[in-house]
Design a protein around this motif. Structure first.
Motif, PDB file in Angstrom:
ATOM      1  N   ARG A 206       0.837  -1.217   0.000  1.00  0.00           N
ATOM      2  CA  ARG A 206       0.000   0.000   0.000  1.00  0.00           C
ATOM      3  C   ARG A 206       0.861   1.251   0.000  1.00  0.00           C
ATOM      4  O   ARG A 206       0.579   2.210  -0.734  1.00  0.00           O
ATOM      5  CB  ARG A 206      -0.915  -0.014   1.223  1.00  0.00           C
ATOM      6  CG  ARG A 206      -1.742   1.260   1.386  1.00  0.00           C
ATOM      7  CD  ARG A 206      -2.772   1.116   2.495  1.00  0.00           C
ATOM      8  NE  ARG A 206      -2.165   0.908   3.789  1.00  0.00           N
ATOM      9  CZ  ARG A 206      -1.758   1.904   4.583  1.00  0.00           C
ATOM     10  NH1 ARG A 206      -1.852   3.167   4.177  1.00  0.00           N
ATOM     11  NH2 ARG A 206      -1.234   1.652   5.763  1.00  0.00           N
ATOM     12  N   MET A 207       1.930   1.271   0.785  1.00  0.00           N
ATOM     13  CA  MET A 207       2.777   2.456   0.867  1.00  0.00           C
ATOM     14  C   MET A 207       3.610   2.628  -0.397  1.00  0.00           C
ATOM     15  O   MET A 207       3.932   3.755  -0.787  1.00  0.00           O
ATOM     16  CB  MET A 207       3.673   2.366   2.099  1.00  0.00           C
ATOM     17  CG  MET A 207       2.916   2.395   3.424  1.00  0.00           C
ATOM     18  SD  MET A 207       1.736   3.770   3.568  1.00  0.00           S
ATOM     19  CE  MET A 207       2.826   5.192   3.435  1.00  0.00           C
ATOM     20  N   ARG A 208       3.972   1.528  -1.066  1.00  0.00           N
ATOM     21  CA  ARG A 208       4.665   1.660  -2.349  1.00  0.00           C
ATOM     22  C   ARG A 208       3.789   2.390  -3.355  1.00  0.00           C
ATOM     23  O   ARG A 208       4.250   3.277  -4.080  1.00  0.00           O
ATOM     24  CB  ARG A 208       5.022   0.273  -2.888  1.00  0.00           C
ATOM     25  CG  ARG A 208       6.197  -0.407  -2.210  1.00  0.00           C
ATOM     26  CD  ARG A 208       6.337  -1.821  -2.701  1.00  0.00           C
ATOM     27  NE  ARG A 208       7.410  -2.544  -2.052  1.00  0.00           N
ATOM     28  CZ  ARG A 208       7.429  -3.859  -1.899  1.00  0.00           C
ATOM     29  NH1 ARG A 208       6.409  -4.600  -2.355  1.00  0.00           N
ATOM     30  NH2 ARG A 208       8.443  -4.452  -1.301  1.00  0.00           N
ATOM     31  N   ASP A 209       2.500   2.014  -3.406  1.00  0.00           N
ATOM     32  CA  ASP A 209       1.571   2.671  -4.323  1.00  0.00           C
ATOM     33  C   ASP A 209       1.402   4.144  -3.964  1.00  0.00           C
ATOM     34  O   ASP A 209       1.347   5.010  -4.845  1.00  0.00           O
ATOM     35  CB  ASP A 209       0.208   1.971  -4.282  1.00  0.00           C
ATOM     36  CG  ASP A 209       0.252   0.584  -4.912  1.00  0.00           C
ATOM     37  OD1 ASP A 209       1.189   0.313  -5.680  1.00  0.00           O
ATOM     38  OD2 ASP A 209      -0.653  -0.233  -4.621  1.00  0.00           O
ATOM     39  N   GLU A 210       1.323   4.438  -2.664  1.00  0.00           N
ATOM     40  CA  GLU A 210       1.136   5.830  -2.240  1.00  0.00           C
ATOM     41  C   GLU A 210       2.347   6.677  -2.612  1.00  0.00           C
ATOM     42  O   GLU A 210       2.211   7.810  -3.077  1.00  0.00           O
ATOM     43  CB  GLU A 210       0.896   5.883  -0.727  1.00  0.00           C
ATOM     44  CG  GLU A 210       0.533   7.264  -0.224  1.00  0.00           C
ATOM     45  CD  GLU A 210      -0.110   7.230   1.148  1.00  0.00           C
ATOM     46  OE1 GLU A 210       0.064   8.218   1.881  1.00  0.00           O
ATOM     47  OE2 GLU A 210      -0.783   6.245   1.471  1.00  0.00           O
ATOM     48  N   PRO A 265      10.873   4.944   1.206  1.00  0.00           N
ATOM     49  CA  PRO A 265      10.914   4.449  -0.176  1.00  0.00           C
ATOM     50  C   PRO A 265      12.320   4.166  -0.675  1.00  0.00           C
ATOM     51  O   PRO A 265      12.512   3.267  -1.491  1.00  0.00           O
ATOM     52  CB  PRO A 265      10.242   5.575  -0.971  1.00  0.00           C
ATOM     53  CG  PRO A 265      10.325   6.785  -0.093  1.00  0.00           C
ATOM     54  CD  PRO A 265      10.294   6.296   1.307  1.00  0.00           C
ATOM     55  N   ALA A 266      13.306   4.910  -0.214  1.00  0.00           N
ATOM     56  CA  ALA A 266      14.672   4.673  -0.677  1.00  0.00           C
ATOM     57  C   ALA A 266      15.176   3.301  -0.250  1.00  0.00           C
ATOM     58  O   ALA A 266      15.980   2.678  -0.945  1.00  0.00           O
ATOM     59  CB  ALA A 266      15.602   5.764  -0.153  1.00  0.00           C
ATOM     60  N   GLU A 267      14.689   2.826   0.908  1.00  0.00           N
ATOM     61  CA  GLU A 267      15.080   1.503   1.411  1.00  0.00           C
ATOM     62  C   GLU A 267      13.985   0.471   1.185  1.00  0.00           C
ATOM     63  O   GLU A 267      14.193  -0.713   1.465  1.00  0.00           O
ATOM     64  CB  GLU A 267      15.415   1.591   2.898  1.00  0.00           C
ATOM     65  CG  GLU A 267      16.535   2.570   3.219  1.00  0.00           C
ATOM     66  CD  GLU A 267      16.785   2.690   4.707  1.00  0.00           C
ATOM     67  OE1 GLU A 267      16.419   1.772   5.462  1.00  0.00           O
ATOM     68  OE2 GLU A 267      17.352   3.717   5.129  1.00  0.00           O
ATOM     69  N   ASP A 268      12.821   0.920   0.729  1.00  0.00           N
ATOM     70  CA  ASP A 268      11.656   0.066   0.495  1.00  0.00           C
ATOM     71  C   ASP A 268      11.354  -0.804   1.716  1.00  0.00           C
ATOM     72  O   ASP A 268      11.268  -2.029   1.639  1.00  0.00           O
ATOM     73  CB  ASP A 268      11.859  -0.820  -0.737  1.00  0.00           C
ATOM     74  CG  ASP A 268      10.550  -1.508  -1.156  1.00  0.00           C
ATOM     75  OD1 ASP A 268       9.481  -0.897  -0.966  1.00  0.00           O
ATOM     76  OD2 ASP A 268      10.609  -2.642  -1.655  1.00  0.00           O
ATOM     77  N   ARG A 269      11.184  -0.125   2.863  1.00  0.00           N
ATOM     78  CA  ARG A 269      10.840  -0.851   4.074  1.00  0.00           C
ATOM     79  C   ARG A 269      10.011   0.031   4.988  1.00  0.00           C
ATOM     80  O   ARG A 269      10.024   1.266   4.878  1.00  0.00           O
ATOM     81  CB  ARG A 269      12.081  -1.350   4.811  1.00  0.00           C
ATOM     82  CG  ARG A 269      12.932  -0.246   5.471  1.00  0.00           C
ATOM     83  CD  ARG A 269      14.159  -0.843   6.130  1.00  0.00           C
ATOM     84  NE  ARG A 269      15.009   0.172   6.748  1.00  0.00           N
ATOM     85  CZ  ARG A 269      15.021   0.437   8.055  1.00  0.00           C
ATOM     86  NH1 ARG A 269      14.235  -0.241   8.874  1.00  0.00           N
ATOM     87  NH2 ARG A 269      15.819   1.373   8.546  1.00  0.00           N
ATOM     88  N   VAL A 270       9.287  -0.616   5.895  1.00  0.00           N
ATOM     89  CA  VAL A 270       8.543   0.071   6.944  1.00  0.00           C
ATOM     90  C   VAL A 270       9.355  -0.029   8.222  1.00  0.00           C
ATOM     91  O   VAL A 270       9.843  -1.106   8.580  1.00  0.00           O
ATOM     92  CB  VAL A 270       7.152  -0.564   7.132  1.00  0.00           C
ATOM     93  CG1 VAL A 270       6.415   0.090   8.298  1.00  0.00           C
ATOM     94  CG2 VAL A 270       6.330  -0.417   5.858  1.00  0.00           C
ATOM     95  N   ALA A 271       9.536   1.107   8.915  1.00  0.00           N
ATOM     96  CA  ALA A 271      10.424   1.132  10.075  1.00  0.00           C
ATOM     97  C   ALA A 271       9.779   1.850  11.247  1.00  0.00           C
ATOM     98  O   ALA A 271       8.943   2.743  11.070  1.00  0.00           O
ATOM     99  CB  ALA A 271      11.734   1.822   9.710  1.00  0.00           C
ATOM    100  N   ASP A 272      10.184   1.434  12.447  1.00  0.00           N
ATOM    101  CA  ASP A 272       9.812   2.142  13.666  1.00  0.00           C
ATOM    102  C   ASP A 272      10.726   3.345  13.824  1.00  0.00           C
ATOM    103  O   ASP A 272      11.921   3.276  13.521  1.00  0.00           O
ATOM    104  CB  ASP A 272       9.967   1.237  14.888  1.00  0.00           C
ATOM    105  CG  ASP A 272       9.071   0.021  14.813  1.00  0.00           C
ATOM    106  OD1 ASP A 272       8.039   0.103  14.147  1.00  0.00           O
ATOM    107  OD2 ASP A 272       9.409  -1.012  15.426  1.00  0.00           O
ATOM    108  N   LEU A 273      10.179   4.417  14.362  1.00  0.00           N
ATOM    109  CA  LEU A 273      10.970   5.634  14.490  1.00  0.00           C
ATOM    110  C   LEU A 273      10.484   6.427  15.695  1.00  0.00           C
ATOM    111  O   LEU A 273       9.293   6.449  15.992  1.00  0.00           O
ATOM    112  CB  LEU A 273      10.834   6.456  13.203  1.00  0.00           C
ATOM    113  CG  LEU A 273      11.731   7.668  13.023  1.00  0.00           C
ATOM    114  CD1 LEU A 273      12.086   7.830  11.557  1.00  0.00           C
ATOM    115  CD2 LEU A 273      11.026   8.918  13.518  1.00  0.00           C
ATOM    116  N   ARG A 274      11.412   7.055  16.390  1.00  0.00           N
ATOM    117  CA  ARG A 274      11.085   7.881  17.558  1.00  0.00           C
ATOM    118  C   ARG A 274      11.764   9.231  17.407  1.00  0.00           C
ATOM    119  O   ARG A 274      12.970   9.320  17.204  1.00  0.00           O
ATOM    120  CB  ARG A 274      11.546   7.176  18.828  1.00  0.00           C
ATOM    121  CG  ARG A 274      11.469   8.017  20.077  1.00  0.00           C
ATOM    122  CD  ARG A 274      11.806   7.216  21.319  1.00  0.00           C
ATOM    123  NE  ARG A 274      10.622   6.514  21.795  1.00  0.00           N
ATOM    124  CZ  ARG A 274      10.560   5.932  22.991  1.00  0.00           C
ATOM    125  NH1 ARG A 274      11.592   5.939  23.788  1.00  0.00           N
ATOM    126  NH2 ARG A 274       9.443   5.335  23.366  1.00  0.00           N
TER     127      ARG A 274
END
Length: 288
Positions: A206-210, A265-274
């Motif tokens: 879904r995020m790739r499409d967005e 998108p540059a890494e094509d991953r979903v990540a946790d972030l604080r």
């Protein structure tokens, strides 16, 4: 030779710790606190950190935000406004006040506490020369990192952190990263593996499409603090080359940090972030 920035305190067990250096036997702190009794204390000691020194560390380790002005006013617009010096990359003043987004009238007087901390940091740099600073906080969390539980307990077992709650996947409050953990919490591992499966099969496509169609949208672009981010925003910040697509934001009530789930998108991953709540970000938000 560069001098290491260390914690200094007047007592070995508790009290207030300051950041500074030892010039021979003379302690010099980032907040200009002076005492012949200041001695090095461990990073993991029970001392409370001096808030001025904590802001000084941000000044020394954070890259400035592009186009950031040298002065801002606070969020209020009442009488008695002065020019505050912003901590680089933050809407936070050297004096600790929360800053607004507008530039001040140049005729306003300078904030005295901001000037004091600025002078103290300059004096530290001048006297110590080159400083060996701790690494700046990484923008992206290591998804494989295990965390220690908050409070006394089993410090051998590490927990997976859920960015949506700020707690472990087993719902236990967490303290700090614990890469040396020899065991992994079994409930955390089970729930994390399920969450990771959903990320890979649902969230990531879904995020790739967005991201692919983002440039086709009508966008409002503005600078603001990280605590204003909402799901569906895209943002950038100083010190990181990545574009961040906000997937989800955790409950921010009473926290000093904002917990995010982002697509990179540059890494094509979903990540946790604080992020710190006062971190200055450039936001792209679809016009609704």
């Amino acid at each position: 030779m560069p001098l290491l920035l260390i914690r200094l305190a007047t007592g070995p067990m508790n009290g207030t710790a300051h950041l500074g250096v030892l010039l021979g036997t003379e302690p010099v702190t980032a907040c200009a606190t002076r005492s012949p009794d200041l001695q090095p204390v461990p990073d993991a000691s029970a001392h409370a950190m001096c808030q001025s020194c904590a802001r000084a560390l941000l000044v020394l380790t954070t890259a400035p935000h592009p186009g950031e002005p040298e002065a801002r006013t606070t969020t209020g617009r009442g009488r008695g406004q002065v020019r505050h010096r912003p901590v680089p990359g933050h809407l936070l003043a050297y004096c600790g006040n929360s800053l607004g987004k507008r530039r001040p009238d140049p005729t306003l007087s300078r904030c005295t506490p901001c000037a004091r901390l600025s002078d103290a940091i300059d004096a530290l740099r001048r006297r110590a020369g080159e400083l060996l600073l701790p690494a700046a906080e990484p923008c992206h969390a290591d998804d494989t990192l295990l965390w220690a539980p908050d409070g006394l307990g089993d410090l051998v077992t590490g927990h997976r952190r859920n960015a949506a709650t700020g707690k472990g996947f087993c719902d236990r409050p967490l303290a700090d990263p614990h890469p040396g953990a020899s065991n992994e919490c079994a409930p955390c591992r089970i729930h994390w593996e399920l969450a990771e499966l959903i990320r890979q099969m649902v969230t990531l496509p879904r995020m790739r499409d967005e991201a692919r169609t983002w440039h086709q949208r009508d966008l409002d672009v503005f600078d603001d603090r990280a605590l204003t981010l909402i799901a569906g925003d895209v943002y950038t910040l100083s010190g990181c080359q990545e574009t961040h697509y906000v997937v989800a934001v955790a409950d921010r009530g009473g926290k000093t940090r904002t917990d995010l789930l982002v697509y990179l998108p540059a890494e094509d991953r979903v990540a946790d972030l604080r992020l710190r709540r006062d971190r200055l970000v450039t936001v792209q938000r679809p016009i609704r």
